[in-house]
Design an enzyme around this catalytic site. Structure first.
Site, mmCIF file in Angstrom:
data_model
loop_
_atom_site.group_PDB
_atom_site.id
_atom_site.type_symbol
_atom_site.label_atom_id
_atom_site.label_comp_id
_atom_site.label_asym_id
_atom_site.label_seq_id
_atom_site.Cartn_x
_atom_site.Cartn_y
_atom_site.Cartn_z
ATOM 1 N N TYR A 71 0.839 -1.208 0.000
ATOM 2 C CA TYR A 71 0.000 0.000 0.000
ATOM 3 C C TYR A 71 0.877 1.262 0.000
ATOM 4 O O TYR A 71 1.866 1.340 0.724
ATOM 5 C CB TYR A 71 -0.956 0.012 1.197
ATOM 6 C CG TYR A 71 -2.108 -0.983 1.078
ATOM 7 C CD1 TYR A 71 -2.422 -1.624 -0.121
ATOM 8 C CD2 TYR A 71 -2.905 -1.280 2.186
ATOM 9 C CE1 TYR A 71 -3.480 -2.524 -0.213
ATOM 10 C CE2 TYR A 71 -3.963 -2.179 2.105
ATOM 11 C CZ TYR A 71 -4.237 -2.804 0.906
ATOM 12 O OH TYR A 71 -5.285 -3.698 0.838
ATOM 13 N N SER B 5 -13.538 -2.387 -0.831
ATOM 14 C CA SER B 5 -14.385 -1.541 -1.687
ATOM 15 C C SER B 5 -15.869 -1.764 -1.432
ATOM 16 O O SER B 5 -16.640 -1.989 -2.362
ATOM 17 C CB SER B 5 -14.060 -1.760 -3.169
ATOM 18 O OG SER B 5 -12.887 -1.065 -3.533
ATOM 19 N N PRO B 6 -16.306 -1.667 -0.167
ATOM 20 C CA PRO B 6 -17.721 -1.908 0.130
ATOM 21 C C PRO B 6 -18.640 -0.847 -0.483
ATOM 22 O O PRO B 6 -19.844 -1.058 -0.555
ATOM 23 C CB PRO B 6 -17.785 -1.884 1.661
ATOM 24 C CG PRO B 6 -16.600 -1.077 2.076
ATOM 25 C CD PRO B 6 -15.532 -1.355 1.054
ATOM 26 N N LEU B 7 -18.054 0.277 -0.896
ATOM 27 C CA LEU B 7 -18.839 1.298 -1.598
ATOM 28 C C LEU B 7 -18.415 1.361 -3.066
ATOM 29 O O LEU B 7 -18.666 2.350 -3.753
ATOM 30 C CB LEU B 7 -18.650 2.672 -0.926
ATOM 31 C CG LEU B 7 -18.978 2.723 0.568
ATOM 32 C CD1 LEU B 7 -18.652 4.108 1.144
ATOM 33 C CD2 LEU B 7 -20.435 2.382 0.825
ATOM 34 N N ALA B 8 -17.779 0.283 -3.530
ATOM 35 C CA ALA B 8 -17.387 0.180 -4.945
ATOM 36 C C ALA B 8 -16.487 1.334 -5.360
ATOM 37 O O ALA B 8 -16.597 1.859 -6.474
ATOM 38 C CB ALA B 8 -18.622 0.087 -5.849
ATOM 39 N N GLY B 9 -15.589 1.710 -4.444
ATOM 40 C CA GLY B 9 -14.614 2.753 -4.774
ATOM 41 C C GLY B 9 -15.264 4.071 -5.153
ATOM 42 O O GLY B 9 -14.725 4.832 -5.959
ATOM 43 N N GLY B 10 -16.442 4.332 -4.584
ATOM 44 C CA GLY B 10 -17.087 5.615 -4.848
ATOM 45 C C GLY B 10 -18.061 5.588 -6.012
ATOM 46 O O GLY B 10 -18.831 6.523 -6.211
ATOM 47 N N THR C 98 -20.827 8.406 -7.576
ATOM 48 C CA THR C 98 -20.517 9.248 -8.732
ATOM 49 C C THR C 98 -20.553 8.500 -10.061
ATOM 50 O O THR C 98 -20.432 9.126 -11.110
ATOM 51 C CB THR C 98 -19.101 9.851 -8.566
ATOM 52 O OG1 THR C 98 -18.179 8.751 -8.431
ATOM 53 C CG2 THR C 98 -19.013 10.736 -7.340
#
Lengths: 300, 300, 300
Positions: free
Chosen positions: A53, A210-215, A219
């Site tokens: 990372y 990515s529980p929010l699918a990377g944004g 958007t």
């Protein structure tokens, strides 16, 4: 905050704090240790790293912060990963991007993580990606040695499908304790292909990256994102959730596999908001409405 | 030459000589027995047949050669296969192309192979293709009888996916000892879909057919062939390999599943060259460079 | 008629009568009980229901007929299903189409089926569809309770793939006794993807829904239907079968998995014709000819 028991003597907080962008947050080590303390106050005690990372920098930044207040080490669980080799100015000896799950690489990587993180032990070490060249005997030897030396308490994998998981497991003395996979209302692959079912079958609680699918949920301009945004917003109003992402987290939490979402934010309000989503209880109608929005059609 | 242990008392040479085009080589039985002896001198002791090769003629040609020097039978392992029914002037009783894995067909086919090969026993008999009509109880009975009568020492399969392998295995008293599958730098399906992992999990060393992708590596004009040829040639120079195919073989040998490549050539220099590829040690960078060339992109 | 043993004390007739269109047949309860008796006379004793058939009406119509002659209950096996939630004027409390495999829903649904069917017990209760939200612990509790109370004798699933079956099974005390799947000469998915092999491996005899592909075999105008109609008609003449559908049923019966086709007709002649197809014995040439027609190419 709810805790998920991984082994008899190891549990994770239901939400996990992800540090993969720590180096992008441009914060001092004093600010970092403050953030860590604020995260701990939400009940989130599990911190997710990987050697790579920030192009091999994030572990060290976390470690420098931790060194300012070593006493909190005992209040947290540290997860890190190994097995990916990246070209980086911080690893001039690397000549190409590939995987390396040899005994030597796993042990060296874990020892370097220990040094970077300023800690004596890693709670859980994960193989970062399924390596088509993985020699399971070498992985087994590396895990045994790291365990015996007290350097790692337990082991897991990330992004593994069933054949990779069951193959590696068959060479190990101890059970793998987690599989860190991508899953979100947007990304259903691991639901459809059976990976989540295999976790349930093997009694392995998965972590979700990515529980929010990377944004994308907020958007994305593709049809799926637009459909999902509409459902999530509607259900936000129905449930009185504070935000759309609370609904997305609640969707993951309702699944019986005990998914542990990783919150990759440096913003404490966002982290607190995510943690509070445990209070949002979706109905089955709502859960399937989100699923259907994502699939673009209803279940048969 | 390295040997791969299949059971306590049965091992194969790491490379296998494939006879599927024996009838095309236009050689006399004297030339055939000479070739067999030269192959044995390379350390390759395992010979791969199927009833159907050469439209049911190759086993017999091999057997006629073997009859000239029966003493070498003990120095080799003979693999053959059954289960495909082909229309052929050599099998006028066949009315259509299909599979047949009935007890009766397996036993008759094995007995005919024994006669054709001029031998008293087959070392390993394989089911040639997964038969959607396979009755596993019948296969189990056929295997038991052939084993008890000393006609076959061990059994395996070919081109089986996990569900076919685990299903058949669940009806058998003894473990299947190999799965002969297509795998090469060009053909990655059995790597991607988990078949190789299942072999590793079940401790079954696979045999690889078409390890050079039937020549596509040398002459294919598709993008993948062109990309692979470029990588293999580059790495040939880096390693000092004598030929591009040595690099392709070395790529298979490096995989931890103990892949046994089948060399389907009648040219002893080519066979010797292949056998010598065991000396070529690829780095992980090189192994992944070939993988990436084949996939057209890097691993994630 | 052949019987298939599901457990030590439970067997099904090889053919099953499917009631999913009972409400469309426009028959009185007197006509229904006559039909049921005629079906029983063919040797078919197993009747297939689901709570949702006929928008939640078919079970009740069957039950009303059965109430006219309760003594025949002991001569039959009743299968029904739960787990799908449909919007229906007969279930005004349902707000959306989704799945529900919670303990509460399974038990309530089974109890409602018992009342509708005018019976004290269901022979086999199936989970109708794999539910991505299924909590296997809840299913296990529901099954245990229904079994203990004598309301259901055994349990199964429908439309489950391997990962769904093995996951649920790992939480249950007793073995699932069937998997009701779509399979026909037209629909080969469950053959190709291994679902039938998993049934064979787990010794689970599958039930087949839409064994005639919902009539596509007779009237479909797509290439596959046309090819299949040609093969089935040719083989009808070769075998002396009375109809094309007898050949289609014979194709299913020949498979070693012990497929139990569900005949969804209210026409007793059609049912008798189907049952008589057990007399038609296909050759392997014929079986593969049908397979090849369906696939559009031969096996490799």
């Amino acid at each position: 905050m709810e805790r998920i028991q991984l082994t008899e003597d190891l549990s994770f907080s239901r939400f996990v704090h992800g540090l993969w962008r720590l180096s992008d947050w441009n914060i001092t080590k004093q600010e970092a240790i403050s953030l860590i303390n604020e995260v701990l106050e939400t009940g989130i005690t599990t911190f997710d790293h990987a050697d790579i990372y920030g192009s091999y920098t994030c572990e060290e930044r976390f470690g420098e912060a931790l060194a300012l207040m070593p006493s909190i080490r005992e209040k947290m669980e540290i997860v890190t990963k190994c097995g990916i080799v990246l070209e980086s100015e911080n690893r001039p000896e690397h000549r190409s991007h590939h995987y390396n799950t040899s005994k030597k690489h796993i042990i060296q990587s874990a020892e370097r993580s220990l040094a970077n993180l300023h800690t004596d032990y890693i709670d859980v070490l994960l193989i970062h990606r399924p390596d088509p060249m993985m020699d399971p005997s070498e992985v087994a030897e590396a895990f045994s040695q790291l365990k015996k030396e007290g350097k790692v308490r337990a082991f897991g994998v990330s992004n593994f499908k069933e054949h990779q998981l069951s193959m590696l497991q068959s060479y190990l003395d101890e059970k793998l304790v987690t599989n860190q996979i991508e899953v979100s209302p947007y990304e259903l692959e691991n639901i459809h292909d059976g990976t989540l079912n295999v976790c349930l079958r093997e009694r392995i609680a998965p972590m979700a990256w990515s529980p929010l699918a990377g944004g994308k949920l907020f958007t994305g301009e593709d049809d799926k994102s637009i459909r999902l945004r509409e459902s999530l917003t509607k259900i936000q109003h129905e449930t009185g959730a504070a935000s759309m992402d609370q609904v997305a987290y609640a969707w993951l939490l309702k699944h019986p596999a005990k998914i542990m979402p990783i919150i990759g934010s440096g913003n404490i309000e966002r982290i607190q908001g995510a943690a509070a989503s445990a209070e949002i209880e979706l109905t089955l109608d709502q859960w399937f409405e989100i699923l259907h929005s994502s699939m673009g059609h209803e279940v048969p």
